[in-house]
Enzyme design. Sequence first.
Site, PDB file in Angstrom:
ATOM      1  CE  LYS A 126      -3.346   0.043   3.047  1.00 46.63           C
ATOM      2  NZ  LYS A 126      -4.016   0.291   4.344  1.00 46.63           N
ATOM      3  CB  CYS A 143       0.340  13.400  -8.061  1.00 44.21           C
ATOM      4  SG  CYS A 143      -0.140  12.327  -9.423  1.00 44.21           S
ATOM      5  CG  HIS A 158      -2.609  16.568 -14.032  1.00 40.19           C
ATOM      6  ND1 HIS A 158      -1.613  17.109 -13.237  1.00 40.19           N
ATOM      7  CD2 HIS A 158      -3.287  17.611 -14.560  1.00 40.19           C
ATOM      8  CE1 HIS A 158      -1.722  18.433 -13.270  1.00 40.19           C
ATOM      9  NE2 HIS A 158      -2.727  18.751 -14.068  1.00 40.19           N
TER      10      HIS A 158
END
Length: 179
Positions: A126, A143, A158
């Site tokens: 994770k 982000c 992005h």
Amino acid sequence: MDLDKLETWAERWQMRFNNDKCKVIHMGRRNQYHHYTLNGKPLGKSDREKDLGILVNDKLTWSSQCQAAAAKANRIMGCIKREWACAATLAVGAGAVGYLAYRSFSCKDKCCRSMVNQDIQKDNPKVVHAFDMEDLGDKAVYCRCWRSKKFPLCDGAHIKHNEETGDNVGPLIIKKKES
Ligand code: FES
């Protein structure tokens, strides 16, 4: 001779025979192969003729009829085979296109669901980042598209991602209130 009588009869009733469509079939082993004329023109010879759908040959056997029936059956079988081959090819092609479309959509679907993070810390179970509020300064840009090389900070990746995919993701901006 009977043909002369026929000619006279046709003349009287103005129903002349078409010489090109009249043929002579010589039958029998002792046949003397005479030449016949109609309307003064010699009649053509033939070893077989079709009459009411049946082929009659000069030996009065069924071989010509059987050969013609077999040839016709083979032509029809060939036609059926070609049609089936064509239909099978079309079915296989349509199946392949359907399968590829299904694979493409299902894979795309899976990718969208499971691959938000494509290459950031993939060995971690994770990815978590934590910051103290005091360290954020006046403004921090994080982000949310998971494409940034400076992750978790936004580096503008992005924009390219949105152009390529039609997506609409953008960064998370945290800033202090101006007083
Ligand atoms: S680079 Fe990911 S949101 Fe800006």
